[in-house]
Design an enzyme around this catalytic site. Structure first.
Site, short mmCIF file in Angstrom:
data_model
loop_
_atom_site.label_atom_id
_atom_site.label_comp_id
_atom_site.label_asym_id
_atom_site.label_seq_id
_atom_site.Cartn_x
_atom_site.Cartn_y
_atom_site.Cartn_z
N GLN A 13 0.83 -1.21 0.00
CA GLN A 13 0.00 0.00 0.00
C GLN A 13 0.86 1.26 0.00
OE1 GLN A 13 -2.17 -1.78 3.56
NE2 GLN A 13 -3.81 -0.54 2.68
N HIS B 286 -1.34 1.37 -4.58
CA HIS B 286 -1.72 2.78 -4.42
C HIS B 286 -0.84 3.71 -5.23
CE1 HIS B 286 -3.85 1.84 -0.35
NE2 HIS B 286 -4.57 1.50 -1.39
N CYS C 128 1.50 16.87 -21.14
CA CYS C 128 1.70 15.70 -21.99
C CYS C 128 1.62 16.14 -23.46
CB CYS C 128 0.62 14.67 -21.67
SG CYS C 128 0.60 13.21 -22.74
#
Length: 233
Positions: A94, A112, A143
């Protein structure tokens, strides 16, 4: 020592307590607040839409903290276990830091997300290494498609990564171990219930988790001290 046969398949779930032993504070440890903001206010799709620079300030801070941290004995034991078991070990964390990789683990599922990676918030280009970014950018990077570059993190309200792989591994495992988890955060908190009754279920951590009754055995103590006793140094 924990007996592991040649046919056992081991699923390891690591929580925030493993990284905390390396000095990385948990959300709970800081009271769930950063600069008077609740964590949900800087770690959610809504926060990104409202103030992406503030989100980047938060994750740049987290990158600085994580980059200074060193892998602890728990990370090294798990890396050695991977070398021994190969594909019979499924390591799911996690945590978003890279301490497992620093210790030598090569097959880690970061459910995560990964703190030192980024991705586009619009298109489906794969996440990319972005470990050089320790200061919030003056302008949010773009991007080629025109979308904004965001941290490769599973925020509150988003679906964790790798769930198909994770549940396939849970279905196959004969030993399930949760290390340093609170037993509160879903869906990870329900993994032990998914395997209960057909797999040996073990918890390692300094205190009982919220779902302690689902485990067949609990080993209380810091993972860096307990795991060498269970698996060898």
């Amino acid at each position: 020592m924990l007996p592991i046969s040649s046919t056992d398949r081991v699923f390891i779930l690591c929580g925030a307590g493993v990284s905390a032993e390396s000095g990385i504070p948990t959300f709970r440890g800081v009271g769930g607040v950063w600069r008077n903001y609740r964590i949900e206010e800087v770690a959610s799709p809504y926060a990104w839409q409202r103030d992406p620079r503030l989100v980047w300030e938060f994750y740049s801070m987290r990158r600085k903290v994580a980059s200074a941290a060193k892998a602890n004995p728990a990370h090294f034991v798990l890396a050695k276990l991977e070398q021994t078991l190969g594909e019979r070990l499924f390591l799911c964390t996690q945590n978003v830091d890279n301490l497992h990789e620093k210790a030598g683990s090569c097959r880690v599922i970061h459910m995560h997300g990964e703190l030192f990676k980024s991705r586009c918030d619009t298109c489906h280009r794969p996440p990319f290494d972005d470990s050089h970014l320790y200061e919030p950018p003056a302008e949010i990077p773009r991007c080629p498609c025109g979308g904004q570059i965001r941290p490769h993190i599973c925020w509150f309200g988003e679906v964790p990564f790798g769930l198909n792989q994770i549940y396939a591994a849970l279905d196959e495992c004969t030993i399930f171990m949760a290390i340093g988890t609170s037993g509160v955060v879903e869906p990870a908190a329900s993994f032990v219930a998914h395997v209960r009754g057909r797999a040996r279920t073990i918890y390692v951590g300094p205190e009982h988790p919220a779902n302690a009754s689902s485990f067949t055995e609990c080993h209380l103590g810091n993972a860096g001290q307990v795991l060498p006793r269970l698996f060898g140094p």
